[in-house]
Design a protein around this motif. Structure first.
Motif, short mmCIF file in Angstrom:
data_model
loop_
_atom_site.label_atom_id
_atom_site.label_comp_id
_atom_site.label_asym_id
_atom_site.label_seq_id
_atom_site.Cartn_x
_atom_site.Cartn_y
_atom_site.Cartn_z
N HIS A 34 21.33 -17.38 -125.96
CA HIS A 34 22.02 -17.72 -124.62
C HIS A 34 23.24 -16.13 -123.94
O HIS A 34 23.67 -16.18 -122.76
N ARG A 36 23.76 -13.07 -125.62
CA ARG A 36 23.50 -12.20 -124.81
C ARG A 36 23.28 -12.00 -124.08
O ARG A 36 23.21 -11.13 -123.28
N LYS A 37 22.31 -12.81 -123.62
CA LYS A 37 21.52 -12.84 -121.76
C LYS A 37 22.94 -13.11 -121.12
O LYS A 37 22.90 -12.80 -119.17
N ASP A 39 24.40 -16.04 -120.48
CA ASP A 39 24.72 -17.18 -119.46
C ASP A 39 25.82 -17.62 -120.10
O ASP A 39 26.25 -17.42 -120.34
#
Length: 66
Positions: A34, A36-37, A39
């Protein structure tokens, strides 16, 4: 010398700690993905909260095993 009735409990405790440790690693992986993305907190908060609860449970479980 431990009696025969306490022997199976020792195995359960070890399996329980192993399972909880694996769950903690799984939640840490979910949190890492999460983050890394990119979010927002709304997306990774459940993984963070559950990870903290599992970590506290594991700490208490390890402390009571001694």
């Amino acid at each position: 010398m431990p009696d025969a009735r306490s022997a199976p409990l020792a195995g359960r405790s070890l399996r329980s700690r192993s399972s909880v440790t694996r769950l903690l690693l799984l939640l840490a992986g979910a949190l890492a993905v999460h983050l890394r993305k990119g979010d927002g907190p709304q997306k990774y908060a459940p993984a963070l909260v559950c990870g903290l609860l599992v970590a506290v449970y594991l700490a208490l479980h390890l402390g009571s095993a001694r």
